[in-house]
Design an enzyme around this catalytic site. Structure first.
Site, PDB file in Angstrom:
ATOM      1  N   ASN A   1      -2.004   0.594 -14.041  1.00 32.86           N
ATOM      2  CA  ASN A   1      -3.305   0.039 -13.676  1.00 32.86           C
ATOM      3  C   ASN A   1      -4.369   0.973 -14.263  1.00 32.86           C
ATOM      4  OD1 ASN A   1      -5.568  -0.991 -12.491  1.00 32.86           O
ATOM      5  ND2 ASN A   1      -4.854  -0.795 -10.378  1.00 32.86           N
TER       6      ASN A   1
ATOM      7  N   ARG B   1      -1.536  -4.308 -14.893  1.00 37.87           N
ATOM      8  CA  ARG B   1      -2.518  -5.086 -14.146  1.00 37.87           C
ATOM      9  C   ARG B   1      -3.687  -5.376 -15.089  1.00 37.87           C
ATOM     10  NH1 ARG B   1      -7.039  -3.269  -9.903  1.00 37.87           N
ATOM     11  NH2 ARG B   1      -7.607  -5.353  -9.268  1.00 37.87           N
TER      12      ARG B   1
ATOM     13  N   HIS C   1      -8.123 -10.573  -6.773  1.00 40.25           N
ATOM     14  CA  HIS C   1      -7.075 -10.200  -5.809  1.00 40.25           C
ATOM     15  C   HIS C   1      -5.922 -11.213  -5.817  1.00 40.25           C
ATOM     16  CE1 HIS C   1     -10.315  -8.075  -3.135  1.00 40.25           C
ATOM     17  NE2 HIS C   1      -9.724  -7.181  -3.904  1.00 40.25           N
TER      18      HIS C   1
ATOM     19  N   HIS D   1      -7.665 -10.829   2.329  1.00 43.28           N
ATOM     20  CA  HIS D   1      -7.467  -9.498   1.742  1.00 43.28           C
ATOM     21  C   HIS D   1      -8.733  -8.701   2.050  1.00 43.28           C
ATOM     22  CE1 HIS D   1      -6.026  -6.677  -1.542  1.00 43.28           C
ATOM     23  NE2 HIS D   1      -7.287  -6.302  -1.367  1.00 43.28           N
TER      24      HIS D   1
ATOM     25  N   ARG E   1     -20.574  -3.872  -1.499  1.00 44.51           N
ATOM     26  CA  ARG E   1     -21.047  -5.070  -2.228  1.00 44.51           C
ATOM     27  C   ARG E   1     -21.649  -6.073  -1.254  1.00 44.51           C
ATOM     28  NH1 ARG E   1     -15.495  -6.272  -5.248  1.00 44.51           N
ATOM     29  NH2 ARG E   1     -14.885  -4.089  -5.106  1.00 44.51           N
TER      30      ARG E   1
ATOM     31  N   ASP F   1     -16.928   2.865   4.847  1.00 44.12           N
ATOM     32  CA  ASP F   1     -15.572   2.923   5.400  1.00 44.12           C
ATOM     33  C   ASP F   1     -15.577   2.440   6.849  1.00 44.12           C
ATOM     34  OD1 ASP F   1     -13.118   3.955   6.673  1.00 44.12           O
ATOM     35  OD2 ASP F   1     -12.818   4.913   4.728  1.00 44.12           O
TER      36      ASP F   1
ATOM     37  N   GLU G   1      -4.803  -4.763   7.404  1.00 45.80           N
ATOM     38  CA  GLU G   1      -3.528  -4.255   7.923  1.00 45.80           C
ATOM     39  C   GLU G   1      -3.708  -3.280   9.078  1.00 45.80           C
ATOM     40  OE1 GLU G   1      -1.411  -2.513   4.577  1.00 45.80           O
ATOM     41  OE2 GLU G   1      -1.910  -4.272   3.364  1.00 45.80           O
ATOM     42  N   ASN G   2      -4.849  -2.585   9.086  1.00 45.00           N
ATOM     43  CA  ASN G   2      -4.981  -1.454  10.029  1.00 45.00           C
ATOM     44  C   ASN G   2      -6.016  -1.598  11.122  1.00 45.00           C
ATOM     45  OD1 ASN G   2      -3.123   0.565   8.778  1.00 45.00           O
ATOM     46  ND2 ASN G   2      -4.438   0.159   7.025  1.00 45.00           N
TER      47      ASN G   2
ATOM     48  N   GLU H   1       0.683  -4.706  -4.362  1.00 41.98           N
ATOM     49  CA  GLU H   1       0.367  -5.290  -5.668  1.00 41.98           C
ATOM     50  C   GLU H   1       1.262  -4.722  -6.771  1.00 41.98           C
ATOM     51  OE1 GLU H   1      -3.781  -4.608  -4.484  1.00 41.98           O
ATOM     52  OE2 GLU H   1      -4.274  -6.292  -5.781  1.00 41.98           O
TER      53      GLU H   1
HETATM   54  P1  ADP Z   1      -9.334  -0.820  -1.811  1.00 43.53           P
HETATM   55  O1  ADP Z   1     -10.006  -2.168  -1.884  1.00 43.53           O
HETATM   56  O2  ADP Z   1     -10.126   0.272  -2.449  1.00 43.53           O
HETATM   57  O3  ADP Z   1      -7.875  -0.840  -2.183  1.00 43.53           O
HETATM   58  P2  ADP Z   1      -8.372  -0.427   0.901  1.00 43.53           P
HETATM   59  O4  ADP Z   1      -7.521  -1.645   0.894  1.00 43.53           O
HETATM   60  O5  ADP Z   1      -7.713   0.906   0.965  1.00 43.53           O
HETATM   61  O6  ADP Z   1      -9.427  -0.455  -0.271  1.00 43.53           O
HETATM   62  O7  ADP Z   1      -9.374  -0.564   2.137  1.00 43.53           O
HETATM   63  C1  ADP Z   1     -10.294   0.406   2.470  1.00 43.53           C
HETATM   64  C2  ADP Z   1     -10.776   0.113   3.884  1.00 43.53           C
HETATM   65  O8  ADP Z   1      -9.629  -0.005   4.709  1.00 43.53           O
HETATM   66  C3  ADP Z   1     -11.659   1.188   4.485  1.00 43.53           C
HETATM   67  O9  ADP Z   1     -12.816   0.586   5.046  1.00 43.53           O
HETATM   68  C4  ADP Z   1     -10.820   1.809   5.588  1.00 43.53           C
HETATM   69  O10 ADP Z   1     -11.568   1.964   6.765  1.00 43.53           O
HETATM   70  C5  ADP Z   1      -9.723   0.825   5.838  1.00 43.53           C
HETATM   71  N1  ADP Z   1      -8.440   1.523   5.995  1.00 43.53           N
HETATM   72  C6  ADP Z   1      -7.594   1.870   4.997  1.00 43.53           C
HETATM   73  N2  ADP Z   1      -6.520   2.517   5.506  1.00 43.53           N
HETATM   74  C7  ADP Z   1      -6.691   2.586   6.835  1.00 43.53           C
HETATM   75  C8  ADP Z   1      -5.945   3.129   7.912  1.00 43.53           C
HETATM   76  N3  ADP Z   1      -4.776   3.729   7.710  1.00 43.53           N
HETATM   77  N4  ADP Z   1      -6.456   2.987   9.155  1.00 43.53           N
HETATM   78  C9  ADP Z   1      -7.627   2.361   9.362  1.00 43.53           C
HETATM   79  N5  ADP Z   1      -8.376   1.838   8.396  1.00 43.53           N
HETATM   80  C10 ADP Z   1      -7.935   1.935   7.144  1.00 43.53           C
END
Ligand code: ADP
Length: 414
Positions: A7, A89, A178, A206, A239, A281, A332-333, A382
């Site tokens: 990538n 990618r 995505h 996503h 964004r 974040d 996911e989180n 991915e």
């Molecule tokens: P990208 O689009 O750069 O791949 P990610 O999928 O890692 O981004 O998403 C980033 C966001 O996901 C951030 O806002 C962060 O708060 C949240 N995030 C990522 N990992 C965790 C985690 N382990 N626990 C809680 N929130 C997370």
């Protein structure tokens, strides 16, 4: 069979070497600050064992050479001959690619013709492909496009209400991004639910730094929230997502904004960062909101509300919804965001179990037992999806070397 997944960004190159016999990640790494001062490579083996080396990486060729040296020096492979194939990618396949493609001169030319649609992404992607082909000339390579999965959208979903000539002459339309992730998690959802993929109506969310929602009906994407670029759709980390376009013309007319200033404002200073004034974040926003910060709370509410509206819209577009999937960092989180999004959606059959919803980063059905719609958390992957596409294309190619079905049947721009 070992597949190297690449990538490439303008000054970075991320890689994973995956053993496709057991789908195990043998090593993953990052070459960063390519062409800049302070360039380095770092590699992780078996998800621990991190190694970092500061080294001059003048260009992407040197980054790939360094990657292969590190893979051999660390004993992961004996020589570069062990790399069976490379999966790249590629962000934009325009209207040219509806599937992943085995890279040859014709495919390279077509990818180059898409650079105009995504100069910041396809340009570096192309540099990565060319560098890899120089260093591994006999290794088959596959391009996997972020846009390809969305090419099944009907025109009513992808045409913007601009003069039609803008689509015909400039290719201005919704493409969606995505796609590799949306396809991967939608297919996993069918497996988890033990149903045929081509019988389901699925909305995939996503939600990461960049976020997009996709409607997948009977195994094909029918709509998605990102558009001509990844700026469209829901508010994101930095964004703005969809806004009234007259805001943009107003800033040009009254506040002397130019294109560079607008790009910076809309891509880097907006979204939940812009609303909260704190962070892009969601972990920082959660913490601030818990401490009573009203604008952090507002940012979380705006984001969740916008995602909720897409789910409702896509249920309407598909004539129903069987499954709702959350993926990527936030999806996911972040149990709080998932809860905010689905709150009040019982009327379409979406009901989640608060306790199950506390899960993080695992594949799980979090719906209440009798919920009509299954709500799932499905971690995206991915790189694995790219590696699988690569293997599948190579296997098909062995059977039919003339198969070029990855080119869209007809170019719709005429
Ligand atoms: P990208 O689009 O750069 O791949 P990610 O999928 O890692 O981004 O998403 C980033 C966001 O996901 C951030 O806002 C962060 O708060 C949240 N995030 C990522 N990992 C965790 C985690 N382990 N626990 C809680 N929130 C997370």
């Amino acid at each position: 069979m070992k597949v190297l997944v690449i990538n490439t960004g303008s000054s970075s190159l991320k890689y994973q070497l995956i053993d496709m016999n057991n789908e195990k990640v043998l090593a993953k790494g990052l070459c960063d600050r390519i062409g800049l001062d302070g360039s380095f490579i770092k590699q992780t083996i078996n998800s621990c064992n991190e190694f970092k080396k500061e080294t001059k990486l003048n260009n992407h060729n040197e980054a790939i050479m360094e990657t292969i040296s590190l893979l051999t020096d660390s004993g992961i492979i004996k020589s570069m001959d062990e790399i069976t194939a490379v999966g790249h990618r590629v962000v934009h396949g325009g209207e040219k690619f509806c599937k992943s493609a085995l890279i040859d001169e014709e495919v390279i030319k077509a990818i180059e013709e898409c650079i105009i649609l995504a100069p910041l992404h396809n340009g570096p992607n192309m540099v990565g492909i060319k560098a890899c082909r120089e260093i591994l000339p006999n290794v088959p390579m596959v391009a996997v496009f972020d846009t390809a999965f969305h090419q099944t959208m009907p025109d009513k979903a992808f045409i913007y209400a601009l003069p039609y000539s803008f689509y015909q002459e400039k290719g201005i339309r919704r493409y969606g991004f995505h796609g590799t992730s949306h396809k991967y998690v939608a297919q996993r959802a069918a497996v988890v639910l033990n149903k045929q993929f081509n019988t389901l109506k699925i909305v995939t969310c996503h939600l990461g730094n960049g976020s997009s929602i996709c409607a997948v009906k009977n195994g094909a994407a029918v709509d998605t929230s990102m558009g001509y670029t990844p700026l469209d759709g829901v508010a994101m980390g930095t964004r703005c997502g969809s806004i009234d376009p007259a805001i943009v013309t107003g800033l040009i007319e009254h506040d002397n904004y130019n294109a560079a200033m607008l790009n910076d404002l809309l891509n880097k200073k907006s979204g939940v960062l812009g609303i909260s004034g704190i962070s892009s974040d969601f972990r920082d926003l959660d913490e601030a909101a818990k401490k009573g910060c009203e604008r952090a709370e507002l940012a979380l509410n705006v984001f969740s509300y916008q995602v909720k509206k897409y789910i409702g819209a896509y249920a309407a577009a598909m004539g129903g919804i069987d499954a709702l999937v959350f993926t990527a960092g936030i999806g996911e989180n972040n149990s709080d965001i998932r809860k905010r999004i689905v709150e009040g959606m019982e009327f379409v059959g979406i009901e989640i179990d608060d306790e199950k919803n506390q899960a993080r980063g695992i594949e799980i059905d979090v719906s209440k037992p009798n919920a009509k719609v299954k709500t799932l958390i499905i971690p995206t992957n991915e790189e694995l999806a790219i590696a699988r596409e690569t293997v599948s294309l190579l296997n098909n190619f062995k059977h039919d070397s003339a198969d070029k079905s990855y080119f869209c049947e007809k170019e719709r721009v005429h």
